[in-house]
Design an enzyme around this catalytic site. Structure first.
Site, PDB file in Angstrom:
ATOM      1  N   HIS A   1       0.831  -1.061  -0.025  1.00 55.18           N
ATOM      2  CA  HIS A   1       0.071  -0.002  -0.130  1.00 55.18           C
ATOM      3  C   HIS A   1       1.025   1.189   0.047  1.00 55.18           C
ATOM      4  O   HIS A   1       1.994   1.308   0.849  1.00 55.18           O
ATOM      5  CB  HIS A   1      -1.038   0.063   0.924  1.00 55.18           C
ATOM      6  CG  HIS A   1      -0.349  -0.030   2.529  1.00 55.18           C
ATOM      7  ND1 HIS A   1      -0.052  -1.523   3.102  1.00 55.18           N
ATOM      8  CD2 HIS A   1      -0.014   0.597   3.502  1.00 55.18           C
ATOM      9  CE1 HIS A   1       0.514  -1.332   4.179  1.00 55.18           C
ATOM     10  NE2 HIS A   1       0.565  -0.037   4.615  1.00 55.18           N
TER      11      HIS A   1
ATOM     12  N   HIS B   1       1.178   5.096   0.820  1.00 55.68           N
ATOM     13  CA  HIS B   1       0.350   6.225   1.662  1.00 55.68           C
ATOM     14  C   HIS B   1       0.590   7.508   0.672  1.00 55.68           C
ATOM     15  O   HIS B   1       1.705   7.758   0.421  1.00 55.68           O
ATOM     16  CB  HIS B   1       1.149   6.325   2.887  1.00 55.68           C
ATOM     17  CG  HIS B   1       1.073   5.297   3.938  1.00 55.68           C
ATOM     18  ND1 HIS B   1       0.269   5.289   5.143  1.00 55.68           N
ATOM     19  CD2 HIS B   1       1.751   4.086   4.149  1.00 55.68           C
ATOM     20  CE1 HIS B   1       0.423   4.096   5.859  1.00 55.68           C
ATOM     21  NE2 HIS B   1       1.244   3.496   5.130  1.00 55.68           N
TER      22      HIS B   1
END
Ligand code: 5GP
Ligand code: ZN
Length: 116
Positions: free
Chosen positions: A102, A104
């Site tokens: 992921h 950010h």
């Protein structure tokens, strides 16, 4: 697409759980972080289950390119004016807590460098 039954973020990509989605593409999904560290804090994830960014790049370079493309669209839609931070944490020692890659996307406040 490869998913993992015991992965929180795979449950977002399959629709089993519904995060606060802000953008999506065929390959990637963007949603607001549940514990935001900035006025804009969005996570952009690949639909493919891989543990981190390097694994994603090695699995399919086009998917990591799509991830950054979607991150740029989110930053624009959030009105960040080209000023934001993109971060991949890799490994528990770097504070990675969810082992589905992921990115950010953080913005809307001042940042310091080094990050600490
Ligand atoms: P990491 O520490 O692995 O780089 O980032 C994981 C991020 O996922 C954290 O910023 C955390 O707040 C976020 N997160 C954890 N659980 C959930 C959840 O259930 N929903 C959302 N939207 N974000 C989550
Ligand atoms: Zn996953």
């Amino acid at each position: 697409m490869d998913t993992s039954d015991d992965c929180l973020f795979c449950r977002f990509t399959t629709g089993d759980l519904a995060p606060d989605v802000v953008a999506e593409s065929e390959l990637s999904l963007a949603f607001r972080d549940i514990n935001p560290q900035a006025p804009t804090h969005v996570l952009v994830i690949p639909r493919r289950h891989v543990p981190n960014a390097v694994a994603l790049a090695r699995a399919d370079a086009g998917e990591i390119a799509d991830l950054f493309d979607l991150a740029g669209k989110v930053a624009d839609a959030e009105g960040l004016g080209g000023h934001y931070r993109t971060v991949f944490n890799t490994g528990s020692g770097a504070q990675q807590t969810v082992f589905h890659a992921h990115l950010h996307v953080l913005g809307g406040r001042e940042f310091t460098w080094p990050p600490g």
